[in-house]
Design a protein around this motif. Sequence first.
Motif, PDB file in Angstrom:
ATOM      1  N   ARG A 113       0.851  -1.193   0.000  1.00  0.00           N
ATOM      2  CA  ARG A 113       0.000   0.000   0.000  1.00  0.00           C
ATOM      3  C   ARG A 113       0.886   1.243   0.000  1.00  0.00           C
ATOM      4  O   ARG A 113       1.733   1.418   0.870  1.00  0.00           O
ATOM      5  CB  ARG A 113      -0.916   0.011   1.214  1.00  0.00           C
ATOM      6  CG  ARG A 113      -2.015  -1.046   1.136  1.00  0.00           C
ATOM      7  CD  ARG A 113      -3.283  -0.605   1.873  1.00  0.00           C
ATOM      8  NE  ARG A 113      -4.424  -1.436   1.485  1.00  0.00           N
ATOM      9  CZ  ARG A 113      -5.225  -1.167   0.464  1.00  0.00           C
ATOM     10  NH1 ARG A 113      -5.008  -0.082  -0.275  1.00  0.00           N
ATOM     11  NH2 ARG A 113      -6.237  -1.958   0.179  1.00  0.00           N
ATOM     12  N   ARG A 172      -4.712   8.339  -0.136  1.00  0.00           N
ATOM     13  CA  ARG A 172      -4.767   7.145   0.724  1.00  0.00           C
ATOM     14  C   ARG A 172      -5.776   6.108   0.244  1.00  0.00           C
ATOM     15  O   ARG A 172      -5.721   4.956   0.659  1.00  0.00           O
ATOM     16  CB  ARG A 172      -5.078   7.571   2.157  1.00  0.00           C
ATOM     17  CG  ARG A 172      -3.916   8.297   2.829  1.00  0.00           C
ATOM     18  CD  ARG A 172      -4.335   8.968   4.109  1.00  0.00           C
ATOM     19  NE  ARG A 172      -3.202   9.644   4.762  1.00  0.00           N
ATOM     20  CZ  ARG A 172      -3.314  10.701   5.555  1.00  0.00           C
ATOM     21  NH1 ARG A 172      -4.525  11.214   5.812  1.00  0.00           N
ATOM     22  NH2 ARG A 172      -2.243  11.242   6.095  1.00  0.00           N
ATOM     23  N   ALA A 203      -4.113  -1.074  -3.500  1.00  0.00           N
ATOM     24  CA  ALA A 203      -2.835  -1.736  -3.254  1.00  0.00           C
ATOM     25  C   ALA A 203      -2.184  -2.115  -4.580  1.00  0.00           C
ATOM     26  O   ALA A 203      -2.866  -2.395  -5.572  1.00  0.00           O
ATOM     27  CB  ALA A 203      -3.040  -2.969  -2.388  1.00  0.00           C
TER      28      ALA A 203
END
Length: 468
Positions: free
Chosen positions: A3, A228, A232
């Motif tokens: 991530r 954010r 991933a």
Amino acid sequence: MIRIPRLVLAGLSGGSGKTIVSLGLTRAWVNQGLAVAPFKKGPDYIDAAWLSLAAKRAASNLDPFLMDEAAMAALFAHKAQGADLAFTEGNRGLFDGGDVQGTFSTSQLARSLASPLILVIDATKMTRTVAAIVQGCANFEPGLDLAGVILNRTAGDRHRRILRDAIEHYTGVPVLGMLPKMRENPIPERHMGLISNREYAGQDAILEGIATVVGDSCDLERLLEIARRAPALADPHHSIWPESVTAEKPRIGYVLDAALWFYYQENLEALRRAGAELVEVSLLSEAQWPKLDGLYLGGGFPETQAQALADNAAARDRVRNISSAGLPVYAECGGFMYLCEELHADGKIYPMAGVFPLATTLCARPQGLGYAEASVVAANPFHPVGTTLKGHEFHYSRCLARSRYTGHGDKPVFALRMERGSGMLDGLDGVVAGNTFAAYTHIHALGARHWAENFVREAARVKTARTR
């Protein structure tokens, strides 16, 4: 899976203000205590250097032309490791690439990194039309995540209100910032883009001023939230660095001063990982150099330091002697200009190191600009014959076949035949003299994987021979 909070920031075209916004956002986040990993899309040294200053850590270049996608993903993951945010400044217009499909564009990079994209738009003399532009960009390419826009050069509260209402009403894309018009560019420009950070005093104060304006005009927290939410990424598990080729630890000097300072950080890191000890040297200083086993001269602005370079006869003699002694010497663009006999600029002729019986002259317009591709056609210590090199050119100088000394010595040997780009003379580039190689074409170590290993191997050979 890994991530990495990330954003790519792009503009509609060059001059939209994306560099100022990128610098301001980066420094504003750093001032909040965040670790920002900076990246610059494309073969750009100057913006990358300013981004490094803004982030207080070295920026890396990401380019789908110079390196393959696996290497680019691995580099991104490697450099973003441990950072709170990976921030990439695009280049040119969002969809502008090498062909009608937009190959090598900023949008391709954003899709490759599965990164949310923020678009900077110059809103000068525009209101509702901006909504049509945003809507067109949002729907132009499948798979592009246009997550928000930042409007630059807005004229006042009324102008800003109309712009925001139009965009959010017609497109649903959020407006995440609206910058006022600045009376003057806080970082002046010249023929190769922004003024070099090495030639402009008070860089930190400039960056703090930009951060204040951008921080006050943009929603920093919402931008972070978007970063954010990025999905991933698959762990690349891809080795991008060379293995050490020697235990000798040969010492390679690289010129780092106001004349020559264009280096990809990955080129330097690749040399270290291949087994070299790197030391900084200067062509402008009177200081003595340590004993070297090889020399790397990057690009830069030798024309802005022409008199100082000419005056330092000791450095010119030193470089010429290093070359004639057979040490491996690699030079790019500005470094090539220094290795010639003369530099012609501003109506004057300046003596240079005289390794090659050539001269260069500064021109008013670019003589080489953009991506380059070349076939290696002559033997040299760095690039195997038959290899195809991908690189780029950005120079306002051109090569002259003869200096005023009538081109004494042997006829130059050129190792590169240009398949794309300008080169030096008659579609050729990469002049060779013994173990010295110089080209207008800049290469990236992750796209020319053989280069660092060959450079270090040759430097180790020199060190071993000297020891014996």
